[in-house]
Design an enzyme around this catalytic site. Structure first.
Site, short mmCIF file in Angstrom:
data_model
loop_
_atom_site.label_atom_id
_atom_site.label_comp_id
_atom_site.label_asym_id
_atom_site.label_seq_id
_atom_site.Cartn_x
_atom_site.Cartn_y
_atom_site.Cartn_z
N ALA A 145 -15.08 37.86 1.12
CA ALA A 145 -15.86 36.71 1.57
C ALA A 145 -16.32 36.91 3.02
O ALA A 145 -15.59 36.59 3.97
CB ALA A 145 -15.01 35.44 1.43
N SER A 147 -20.25 36.82 3.78
CA SER A 147 -21.51 36.06 3.95
C SER A 147 -21.27 34.56 3.99
O SER A 147 -20.33 34.05 3.39
CB SER A 147 -22.47 36.38 2.79
OG SER A 147 -22.89 37.71 2.87
N SER A 153 -27.18 39.00 6.51
CA SER A 153 -27.33 40.23 7.30
C SER A 153 -26.74 40.05 8.70
O SER A 153 -26.20 40.98 9.29
CB SER A 153 -28.81 40.60 7.42
OG SER A 153 -29.33 40.93 6.15
N THR A 179 -19.05 37.41 -4.94
CA THR A 179 -18.94 37.98 -6.29
C THR A 179 -17.49 37.94 -6.76
O THR A 179 -16.58 38.22 -5.99
CB THR A 179 -19.41 39.45 -6.27
OG1 THR A 179 -20.74 39.51 -5.76
CG2 THR A 179 -19.37 40.06 -7.67
N GLY A 263 -18.28 50.41 0.43
CA GLY A 263 -18.72 49.55 -0.66
C GLY A 263 -20.13 49.87 -1.10
O GLY A 263 -20.44 49.81 -2.29
N ARG A 264 -20.98 50.24 -0.15
CA ARG A 264 -22.36 50.47 -0.56
C ARG A 264 -22.51 51.72 -1.42
O ARG A 264 -23.48 51.84 -2.16
CB ARG A 264 -23.31 50.49 0.64
CG ARG A 264 -23.10 51.46 1.73
CD ARG A 264 -24.00 51.14 2.92
NE ARG A 264 -23.96 49.73 3.25
CZ ARG A 264 -23.96 49.22 4.47
NH1 ARG A 264 -23.99 50.05 5.51
NH2 ARG A 264 -23.94 47.93 4.67
N GLU A 384 -24.46 43.79 -0.35
CA GLU A 384 -23.76 44.84 0.40
C GLU A 384 -24.69 45.58 1.33
O GLU A 384 -24.61 46.78 1.52
CB GLU A 384 -23.05 45.81 -0.57
CG GLU A 384 -21.85 45.11 -1.18
CD GLU A 384 -20.86 46.04 -1.85
OE1 GLU A 384 -20.52 47.08 -1.24
OE2 GLU A 384 -20.43 45.70 -2.96
N THR A 386 -28.82 44.69 2.75
CA THR A 386 -30.18 44.73 2.19
C THR A 386 -30.82 46.07 2.51
O THR A 386 -30.37 46.81 3.40
CB THR A 386 -31.04 43.62 2.81
OG1 THR A 386 -31.04 43.82 4.23
CG2 THR A 386 -30.51 42.25 2.49
N GLU A 388 -33.40 46.55 4.04
CA GLU A 388 -33.85 46.51 5.43
C GLU A 388 -32.73 46.91 6.37
O GLU A 388 -32.91 47.69 7.31
CB GLU A 388 -34.38 45.11 5.78
CG GLU A 388 -35.70 44.72 5.08
CD GLU A 388 -35.57 44.53 3.58
OE1 GLU A 388 -34.48 44.11 3.12
OE2 GLU A 388 -36.54 44.79 2.87
#
Lengths: 404, 254
Positions: A145, A147, A153, A179, A263-264, A384, A386, A388
């Site tokens: 947790a 965000s 971001s 999630t 994680g990404r 995880e 964006t 950008e």
């Protein structure tokens, strides 16, 4: 000769001497585990994926079976109940499972990378026993947790607060887009302990679920990955013992960023699985569908699409494998991980878009899985980190490399 | 129980692959084609591992005959729970002509050498569909056999086997040592778990040559030609039963 090659590569990989040009084939161990995950995904996940998506149903039975296979805790050492394998193996597992069902892929990824990951890296021995071992079997899953409704971001602007009251921490605030939360038994929460220190004043905490003072918002009605639950976590006067802080005070932002780096790669693997499933669907259709007197696979327009799709997937896959191997070799991998996630997620949206195009009208209806891959793919460019943010991470690393 | 089980595992072309006949009609294309463990061999391994988990047998040994690649198949058996493997090296022309008679001689020799109490095999391989190896092995060893097993139970020094036969199910009791061949409904093979795949890495696979076992692998059979089955022709619709009978008579069918 063939086995000697694999053995040599295995030794090379095992000793951390990794050269991608040598890696014509994965080591035997990784091939075996990839095969077992592929078998499971094709036999147990793919046949139910459409129904899970329709029903927004958490695949509890499958998660338990995956736990028994060791897939819910790939990198966790055997002493704590995990499979004791490396990150490359984990990425292979997530890709193969996501190829069968993208929702199951993200459930596995979040548990491994976002929940078990930071505890494995920053937890005390006591915390590891309490918060890791029960979450390796598939009986329990965790969530992450970070965000909030006010910042995604902009993770440094966390407004969830943690105040010390005697021998307890009291958490208050709201987390968004979490999630697994409706199915989770614990969460890693990030809250501000010192507002004046800005992002250096954020700390990480372990909170069991359910718990007094912690409630869940309504399940989001998402475009894709519908079998995994996503909702707000609301903390109101939530008391937890002092021992539930993960890492040191003020370390939260660093923990979050390092956790997301790994994680990404899990998300990159998920995106690869979705893209591969979409390509499988399109290539199969190209053989079977006839138009203008021949299978459409004979038409250049379709061939060019299939080539571009395969290229996008293979490039992203090699980036993902390389980032995973760098991480396994304990080398810096932040730039490569960002590149992998960016490439894989953009490949997923591109390939699934083109897959619908190859299928024509059939791609637009639920009779074929192409529309589900299209919906599932979209989130990989957002969560995880964006696309950008990934570009910023890559650019920052490039500029550092070229520092005057 | 000190029982040792020998399980034969065969590396075959994966069941999902579309088989293609070689242009020279001497066989099917195997180069670059996906191979895996014969599905009935998977069921055999699962049964052996289950017996070990029930503590009815002490050791499960997986055996495969063929070139270097069969080690992958043995390792899969190890990842499912077998304790060690034996790779009987057969390659080149000998491998191409390797059939049930030679394999059963090898298995019989190994059973004696390893002092096995039970041999479990798949009922047949999905590439040659011979359904002979189990039966031949039992005959060579002069052991009883329980073939097409859909249920196996050890009762003291005897084996109770339920067999799937054309008329239904037949239950027999045979003395150990014995040969059992696994049929489809015997069990559902497990997925190899990640920890077991890791453990399999450390398990030993011994290398043996047929000559070491005193077996001659030369074949007495010669494959003359391999062809695809004839393309299925479309059927014909008829108007009346008399037409049907007439057409069948014309085709020499009745």
């Amino acid at each position: 000769m063939h086995a000697l090659c694999i053995q040599t590569l295995g030794m090379a990989v095992g000793h951390g001497v990794r050269c991608l040009s040598q890696l014509a084939e994965l080591p035997e161990l990784h091939q075996m585990m990839r095969q077992t995950c592929r078998d499971y995904a094709q036999k147990e996940l793919a046949p139910i994926a459409a129904q899970l998506d329709k029903d927004h149903k958490f695949p509890a039975k499958q998660v338990k079976e995956l736990g028994a296979m060791g897939v819910m805790a790939v990198e966790v050492p055997e002493s704590l109940g995990g499979a004791g394998m490396d990150y490359l193996a984990y990425c292979l597992a997530v890709e193969e499972l996501s190829r069968g069902c993208a929702s199951t892929g993200v459930i596995v990824s979040v548990n491994n990378s976002l929940y078990l990951g930071p505890i494995l890296k920053f937890g005390t021995e006591e915390q590891k026993k309490q918060w890791i071992t029960p979450f390796t079997t598939g009986e329990r899953v965790g969530c992450f947790a970070l965000s909030e409704p006010g910042n995604g971001s902009d993770a440094g602007a966390a407004s969830t607060l943690a105040q010390q009251e005697g021998d307890e921490w009291v958490l208050s605030g709201t987390k968004a887009w979490i999630t697994n939360c409706w199915d989770a038994s614990a969460t890693v929460v990030f809250a501000t302990t010192d507002k004046s220190l800005k992002h250096k004043g954020i700390s990480a905490f372990l909170v069991p679920m359910p718990h007094p003072g912690l409630s869940l918002g309504k399940k989001e009605d998402k475009l894709g990955i519908r079998a995994s639950s996503t909702a707000n976590i609301i903390l109101e006067d939530c008391h937890i013992p002092l021992g539930n802080m993960l890492g040191e005070r003020g370390m939260g932002f660093k923990i979050a960023m390092q956790t997301l780096d790994s994680g990404r790669l899990g998300i990159a693997a998920q995106a690869l699985g979705i893209a591969q499933a979409a390509l499988d669907c399109a290539a199969d259709y190209a053989h079977k569908r006839t138009a203008f007197g021949a299978p459409i696979g004979k038409l250049q327009a379709i061939q060019f699409k299939l080539a571009d799709m395969a290229l996008a997937i293979e490039s992203a896959r090699l980036l993902t494998w390389r980032a995973a191997m760098l991480r396994d070799a304990k080398k810096p991998f932040t730039k490569e991980a960002a590149m992998a996630k960016l490439a894989a997620s953009e490949a997923a949206t591109f390939v699934s878009h083109q897959a619908i195009q190859v299928l024509g009208g059939m791609g637009y209806v639920t009779d074929m899985p192409a529309e589900r891959h299209y919906r599932d793919a979209r989130i990989t460019e957002i969560y995880e980190g964006t696309s950008e943010i990934q570009r910023l991470v890559i650019a920052n690393n490039i500029l550092k490399e070229y520092q005057q | 129980m000190s029982a040792r089980v020998l399980v034969g595992v065969k590396r075959v072309i994966d069941y999902a692959v579309k088989i293609r006949v070689k242009p020279d009609h001497t066989g099917v294309v195997t180069d670059g084609v996906k191979h895996s463990m014969n599905p009935f061999c998977e069921i055999a391994v699962e049964e052996a591992v289950k017996l070990k988990e029930k503590k009815l047998v002490k050791e499960v040994v997986a055996v495969s005959c063929g070139p270097q690649q069969v080690q992958e198949t043995i390792r899969t058996a190890l990842a499912m729970g077998a304790d060690r493997g034996i790779h009987v090296e057969v390659s080149g022309k000998d491998y191409e002509t390797l059939g049930p008679l030679q394999v059963s001689k090898i298995l019989a020799a190994l059973a004696k050498k390893e002092q096995a109490d039970l041999i479990i095999l798949g009922k047949q391989a999905i590439d040659d569909d011979c359904n002979q190896t189990g039966q031949m092995t039992a005959a060579l060893l002069d052991w009883p056999q329980g073939t097409f097993a859909s249920e196996v139970n050890i009762e003291a020094d005897k084996l109770k086997v339920v067999r799937e036969v054309d008329g239904g199910l037949e239950t027999i009791k045979i003395k150990l040592p014995a040969v059992v061949t696994a049929d489809l409904r015997l069990n559902t093979p497990r997925y190899a778990t990640l920890p077991n795949i890791m453990k399999a890495k450390k398990k030993k696979i011994a290398n043996v040559k047929p000559a070491d076992l005193g077996v001659d692998v030369s074949s007495r059979l010669e494959v003359l030609k391999v062809d695809e089955p004839p393309q299925r022709q479309g059927g014909v619709k008829v108007e009346t039963v008399n037409d049907l009978v007439r057409k069948l008579k014309e085709a020499g069918r009745i």
